[in-house]
Design a protein around this motif. Structure first.
Motif, short mmCIF file in Angstrom:
data_model
loop_
_atom_site.label_atom_id
_atom_site.label_comp_id
_atom_site.label_asym_id
_atom_site.label_seq_id
_atom_site.Cartn_x
_atom_site.Cartn_y
_atom_site.Cartn_z
N SER A 18 0.84 -1.20 0.00
CA SER A 18 0.00 0.00 0.00
C SER A 18 0.87 1.24 0.00
CB SER A 18 -0.93 0.01 1.21
OG SER A 18 -0.18 0.08 2.41
N ALA A 19 0.30 2.32 -0.51
CA ALA A 19 0.98 3.61 -0.49
C ALA A 19 0.83 4.23 0.89
CB ALA A 19 0.36 4.53 -1.54
N GLY A 20 1.77 5.10 1.24
CA GLY A 20 1.69 5.82 2.50
C GLY A 20 0.56 6.83 2.49
N LEU A 32 5.21 -2.67 2.20
CA LEU A 32 5.07 -4.06 1.78
C LEU A 32 4.98 -4.91 3.04
CD1 LEU A 32 5.25 -6.33 -0.41
CD2 LEU A 32 7.71 -6.31 -0.01
N ARG A 33 3.88 -5.63 3.18
CA ARG A 33 3.71 -6.53 4.33
C ARG A 33 3.87 -7.95 3.82
NH1 ARG A 33 0.65 -2.44 4.34
NH2 ARG A 33 0.80 -0.92 6.00
N LEU A 34 4.82 -8.66 4.41
CA LEU A 34 5.13 -10.02 3.98
C LEU A 34 5.31 -10.89 5.22
CD1 LEU A 34 6.01 -12.13 1.84
CD2 LEU A 34 8.33 -11.23 2.08
N ASP A 35 4.43 -11.88 5.35
CA ASP A 35 4.52 -12.83 6.46
C ASP A 35 4.68 -12.15 7.82
OD1 ASP A 35 4.26 -14.97 4.69
OD2 ASP A 35 6.42 -15.15 4.41
N GLY A 36 3.88 -11.12 8.06
CA GLY A 36 3.88 -10.44 9.35
C GLY A 36 4.97 -9.40 9.53
N ARG A 37 5.80 -9.20 8.53
CA ARG A 37 6.85 -8.18 8.60
C ARG A 37 6.46 -7.03 7.68
NH1 ARG A 37 9.27 -13.08 8.77
NH2 ARG A 37 10.83 -13.42 10.38
N GLU A 38 6.90 -5.83 8.03
CA GLU A 38 6.61 -4.67 7.19
C GLU A 38 7.92 -4.09 6.67
OE1 GLU A 38 3.33 -1.35 7.43
OE2 GLU A 38 4.81 -1.08 9.01
N TYR A 39 7.98 -3.91 5.35
CA TYR A 39 9.13 -3.33 4.68
C TYR A 39 8.68 -2.03 4.03
CZ TYR A 39 10.89 -8.07 5.19
OH TYR A 39 11.27 -9.27 5.71
N VAL A 40 9.62 -1.08 3.85
CA VAL A 40 9.22 0.23 3.35
C VAL A 40 10.15 0.73 2.26
CG1 VAL A 40 8.73 2.61 4.02
CG2 VAL A 40 8.37 0.77 5.67
#
Length: 109
Positions: A18-20, A32-40
């Motif tokens: 999703s966009a900020g 970017l949410r991947l397997d419970g982690r959030e990357y930016v």
């Protein structure tokens, strides 16, 4: 929707983006949410100023030797990862980017 290497849609509970939010000044960031982690993806450093990232976002990086292709792709982007999972490596038409993990939920209410 992100898809796997066979073009099958992946559940948003596994991976989503999703966009900020503009109302908190983070519209230049992408999450970017991947397997419970959030990357930016934070090319303008809007989250870095607030200390919400474990490392800075880096555009145009070299692929780490230990990175492996997850097979996931979305709109011309391919996702690569390393075993430590502290950074998501995203390959796009313009090159490779390093998206750091957020320290906590970096979104805003």
């Amino acid at each position: 929707m992100w898809t796997d290497g066979h073009g099958i849609r992946l559940p948003v509970s596994r991976i989503s983006g999703s966009a900020g939010s503009a109302h908190c000044g983070r519209q230049s960031a992408h999450f970017l949410r991947l397997d419970g982690r959030e990357y930016v993806r934070d090319p303008e450093g809007v989250l870095g100023r607030d200390g919400l990232l474990r490392a800075p976002y880096r555009g145009n990086v070299r692929m780490p030797a230990a990175a492996h292709d997850t097979g996931y792709h979305h709109r011309g982007r391919r996702l690569w990862s390393t075993d430590d999972r502290n950074t998501a490596y995203v390959r796009a038409s313009h090159g490779m980017e390093a998206w750091p993990r957020a320290k906590e939920d970096a979104g805003c209410d």
